[in-house]
Design a protein around this motif. Structure first.
Motif, PDB file in Angstrom:
ATOM      1  N   TYR A  65       0.851  -1.189   0.000  1.00 33.12           N
ATOM      2  CA  TYR A  65       0.000   0.000   0.000  1.00 33.12           C
ATOM      3  C   TYR A  65       0.892   1.246   0.000  1.00 33.12           C
ATOM      4  CZ  TYR A  65      -3.479  -3.441   1.455  1.00 33.12           C
ATOM      5  OH  TYR A  65      -4.293  -4.559   1.516  1.00 33.12           O
ATOM      6  N   PRO A  66       1.227   1.767  -1.177  1.00 29.91           N
ATOM      7  CA  PRO A  66       2.093   2.955  -1.250  1.00 29.91           C
ATOM      8  C   PRO A  66       1.301   4.258  -1.121  1.00 29.91           C
ATOM      9  CG  PRO A  66       1.622   2.167  -3.450  1.00 29.91           C
ATOM     10  CD  PRO A  66       0.933   1.215  -2.501  1.00 29.91           C
ATOM     11  N   PHE A  67       2.012   5.333  -0.858  1.00 35.28           N
ATOM     12  CA  PHE A  67       1.464   6.697  -0.842  1.00 35.28           C
ATOM     13  C   PHE A  67       0.290   6.857   0.136  1.00 35.28           C
ATOM     14  CE2 PHE A  67       3.045   5.886  -5.233  1.00 35.28           C
ATOM     15  CZ  PHE A  67       4.211   6.632  -5.122  1.00 35.28           C
ATOM     16  N   VAL A  68       0.403   6.232   1.285  1.00 30.81           N
ATOM     17  CA  VAL A  68      -0.592   6.401   2.349  1.00 30.81           C
ATOM     18  C   VAL A  68      -0.106   7.559   3.210  1.00 30.81           C
ATOM     19  CG1 VAL A  68      -1.719   5.342   4.330  1.00 30.81           C
ATOM     20  CG2 VAL A  68      -1.183   3.966   2.304  1.00 30.81           C
ATOM     21  N   THR A  69      -0.785   8.702   3.113  1.00 30.58           N
ATOM     22  CA  THR A  69      -0.265   9.915   3.754  1.00 30.58           C
ATOM     23  C   THR A  69      -1.171  10.484   4.837  1.00 30.58           C
ATOM     24  OG1 THR A  69      -1.250  11.265   2.003  1.00 30.58           O
ATOM     25  CG2 THR A  69       1.046  10.564   1.703  1.00 30.58           C
ATOM     26  N   THR A  70      -2.344   9.887   5.039  1.00 31.73           N
ATOM     27  CA  THR A  70      -3.251  10.381   6.081  1.00 31.73           C
ATOM     28  C   THR A  70      -3.771   9.215   6.911  1.00 31.73           C
ATOM     29  OG1 THR A  70      -5.281  10.197   4.756  1.00 31.73           O
ATOM     30  CG2 THR A  70      -3.997  12.245   4.530  1.00 31.73           C
ATOM     31  N   VAL A  71      -4.237   9.531   8.105  1.00 30.82           N
ATOM     32  CA  VAL A  71      -4.819   8.508   8.973  1.00 30.82           C
ATOM     33  C   VAL A  71      -6.090   7.950   8.350  1.00 30.82           C
ATOM     34  CG1 VAL A  71      -5.906   8.115  11.223  1.00 30.82           C
ATOM     35  CG2 VAL A  71      -3.799   9.455  11.074  1.00 30.82           C
ATOM     36  N   ASP A  72      -6.847   8.796   7.668  1.00 31.88           N
ATOM     37  CA  ASP A  72      -8.081   8.334   7.007  1.00 31.88           C
ATOM     38  C   ASP A  72      -7.782   7.261   5.968  1.00 31.88           C
ATOM     39  OD1 ASP A  72      -9.640  10.015   8.522  1.00 31.88           O
ATOM     40  OD2 ASP A  72      -9.735  11.605   7.006  1.00 31.88           O
ATOM     41  N   GLU A  73      -6.639   7.378   5.283  1.00 30.51           N
ATOM     42  CA  GLU A  73      -6.236   6.363   4.309  1.00 30.51           C
ATOM     43  C   GLU A  73      -5.685   5.123   4.997  1.00 30.51           C
ATOM     44  OE1 GLU A  73      -4.867   9.340   0.639  1.00 30.51           O
ATOM     45  OE2 GLU A  73      -3.408   8.678   2.129  1.00 30.51           O
ATOM     46  N   LEU A  74      -5.013   5.331   6.118  1.00 31.24           N
ATOM     47  CA  LEU A  74      -4.365   4.232   6.825  1.00 31.24           C
ATOM     48  C   LEU A  74      -5.353   3.357   7.588  1.00 31.24           C
ATOM     49  CD1 LEU A  74      -1.802   2.806   7.808  1.00 31.24           C
ATOM     50  CD2 LEU A  74      -1.594   4.567   9.592  1.00 31.24           C
ATOM     51  N   ALA A  75      -6.381   3.970   8.179  1.00 29.08           N
ATOM     52  CA  ALA A  75      -7.292   3.242   9.073  1.00 29.08           C
ATOM     53  C   ALA A  75      -7.933   2.016   8.432  1.00 29.08           C
ATOM     54  CB  ALA A  75      -8.357   4.201   9.608  1.00 29.08           C
ATOM     55  N   PRO A  76      -8.554   2.124   7.239  1.00 28.70           N
ATOM     56  CA  PRO A  76      -9.178   0.923   6.663  1.00 28.70           C
ATOM     57  C   PRO A  76      -8.178  -0.174   6.299  1.00 28.70           C
ATOM     58  CG  PRO A  76      -9.236   2.760   5.097  1.00 28.70           C
ATOM     59  CD  PRO A  76      -8.807   3.332   6.414  1.00 28.70           C
ATOM     60  N   ILE A  77      -6.963   0.219   5.946  1.00 31.69           N
ATOM     61  CA  ILE A  77      -5.935  -0.780   5.631  1.00 31.69           C
ATOM     62  C   ILE A  77      -5.571  -1.566   6.880  1.00 31.69           C
ATOM     63  CG2 ILE A  77      -3.564  -1.117   4.806  1.00 31.69           C
ATOM     64  CD1 ILE A  77      -3.886   1.484   3.184  1.00 31.69           C
ATOM     65  N   ALA A 116       5.404  11.499  11.702  1.00 33.71           N
ATOM     66  CA  ALA A 116       5.273  11.026  13.080  1.00 33.71           C
ATOM     67  C   ALA A 116       3.831  10.670  13.425  1.00 33.71           C
ATOM     68  CB  ALA A 116       5.808  12.085  14.045  1.00 33.71           C
ATOM     69  N   LYS A 117       2.868  11.425  12.898  1.00 31.33           N
ATOM     70  CA  LYS A 117       1.462  11.162  13.255  1.00 31.33           C
ATOM     71  C   LYS A 117       1.013   9.790  12.748  1.00 31.33           C
ATOM     72  CE  LYS A 117      -0.491  13.447   9.140  1.00 31.33           C
ATOM     73  NZ  LYS A 117      -1.421  14.490   8.640  1.00 31.33           N
ATOM     74  N   LEU A 118       1.531   9.357  11.589  1.00 35.51           N
ATOM     75  CA  LEU A 118       1.162   8.043  11.063  1.00 35.51           C
ATOM     76  C   LEU A 118       1.790   6.933  11.902  1.00 35.51           C
ATOM     77  CD1 LEU A 118       1.481   8.627   7.197  1.00 35.51           C
ATOM     78  CD2 LEU A 118      -0.597   8.579   8.578  1.00 35.51           C
ATOM     79  N   VAL A 119       3.040   7.151  12.308  1.00 36.78           N
ATOM     80  CA  VAL A 119       3.721   6.165  13.150  1.00 36.78           C
ATOM     81  C   VAL A 119       2.991   6.017  14.477  1.00 36.78           C
ATOM     82  CG1 VAL A 119       5.853   5.612  14.373  1.00 36.78           C
ATOM     83  CG2 VAL A 119       5.962   6.612  12.083  1.00 36.78           C
ATOM     84  N   THR A 120       2.640   7.139  15.104  1.00 35.61           N
ATOM     85  CA  THR A 120       1.963   7.117  16.408  1.00 35.61           C
ATOM     86  C   THR A 120       0.613   6.419  16.313  1.00 35.61           C
ATOM     87  OG1 THR A 120       3.054   9.189  17.048  1.00 35.61           O
ATOM     88  CG2 THR A 120       1.076   8.558  18.284  1.00 35.61           C
ATOM     89  N   TRP A 121      -0.142   6.768  15.270  1.00 34.78           N
ATOM     90  CA  TRP A 121      -1.481   6.175  15.128  1.00 34.78           C
ATOM     91  C   TRP A 121      -1.382   4.680  14.854  1.00 34.78           C
ATOM     92  CZ3 TRP A 121      -4.556   3.311  12.027  1.00 34.78           C
ATOM     93  CH2 TRP A 121      -5.930   3.334  12.281  1.00 34.78           C
ATOM     94  N   ALA A 122      -0.482   4.294  13.939  1.00 33.66           N
ATOM     95  CA  ALA A 122      -0.343   2.877  13.581  1.00 33.66           C
ATOM     96  C   ALA A 122       0.118   2.053  14.776  1.00 33.66           C
ATOM     97  CB  ALA A 122       0.633   2.725  12.420  1.00 33.66           C
ATOM     98  N   THR A 123       1.037   2.609  15.562  1.00 36.47           N
ATOM     99  CA  THR A 123       1.543   1.881  16.731  1.00 36.47           C
ATOM    100  C   THR A 123       0.447   1.670  17.758  1.00 36.47           C
ATOM    101  OG1 THR A 123       3.754   2.822  16.387  1.00 36.47           O
ATOM    102  CG2 THR A 123       3.273   1.907  18.574  1.00 36.47           C
TER     103      THR A 123
END
Length: 260
Positions: free
Chosen positions: A35-47, A65-72
């Motif tokens: 899943y490339p070019f995932v730049t927002t939490v909204d894009e990351l959440a369903p994945i 950093a915000k993507l790392v924090t949310w994913a973790t």
């Protein structure tokens, strides 16, 4: 088994590490979803939700950093296995040096002037390999001279990786050196030499690799000595001191050339 590769750029970094790791497990044939070019939490959440449903191992290469924090946090909450390939090293570098990262995705693929300079040097080396394109020889940063199998081509390509335009020309006793070479500043000229015995072994190996007899005029040590004598006569005429490649790797030879 399923592996997710999620990145705010292309994801090539994680892909390479994952593939290198899987080489240690030849019996495993996991499904890999990228899943490339995932730049927002909204894009990351369903994945990430899909990863939970599939009980996948998730690998990420985020610089934000915000993507790392949310994913973790999400992974901990849902007991999802998550491997973050970039943050630990970035954090260590920041802690030790006090320097903050750029946090700019895709820098591995940034195409800039340096990239084009490298490509131009490689193209030049290929076009001027083994005495080709002598009409544009003056455009070379360096010209490497030597008898056959003295590592002229690999050294030329290695230097091209360093953004240096290199031509290489074989020295043949029965083939006079082109006059264009004598017009070049001697600072541009590099001679390569080698011991007759070592060159014989290299040439014999080459012949066997081509499916030919290892014993012929090309590999005869007396003929080789004559070739090397001719080459040294040319070096003397050009007023250059050759580099002996007998016990040197391509990298070592290139390093000596760079020093000169």
């Amino acid at each position: 088994m399923i592996i997710y590769i999620i990145s705010d750029a292309v994801g090539e970094t994680a892909q390479r590490v994952v593939q290198a790791t899987l080489l240690q497990y030849p019996e495993l044939k996991p499904v890999i979803r990228t899943y490339p070019f995932v730049t927002t939490v909204d894009e990351l959440a369903p994945i990430m939700q899909d990863a939970v449903a599939e009980q996948a191992i998730v690998t990420v290469t985020f610089v934000a950093a915000k993507l790392v924090t949310w994913a973790t946090a999400f992974a901990q909450q849902h007991q999802l296995q998550l491997i973050d390939y970039m943050s630990p090293l970035m954090q260590a570098l920041t802690t030790q040096t006090g320097t903050k990262p750029l946090a700019q995705p895709g820098m591995l693929h940034t195409i800039n002037a340096d990239y084009f300079k490298k490509v131009a040097a490689l193209d030049f080396a290929v076009a001027h390999d083994d005495g080709q394109s002598l009409q544009t020889l003056a455009k070379a940063d360096l010209v490497i001279l030597g008898v056959s199998r003295t590592s002229k081509t690999p050294v030329s390509l290695y230097l091209a990786e360093q953004r240096i335009k290199v031509a290489n020309i074989p020295l043949l006793p029965n083939n006079p050196l082109d006059e264009a070479v004598y017009q070049l500043p001697k600072e541009k000229l590099i001679g390569l030499t080698i011991s007759p015995q070592r060159l014989q072994k290299v040439r014999q190996k080459r012949m066997v690799g081509l499916g030919l007899s290892a014993d012929n005029y090309y590999t005869d040590v007396t003929s080789i000595e004559k070739e090397l004598d001719y080459a040294h006569a040319i070096f003397t005429k050009l007023q250059i001191t050759p580099i002996d490649t007998t016990e040197r790797s391509v990298e070592e030879t290139a390093a000596l050339i760079m020093q000169r």
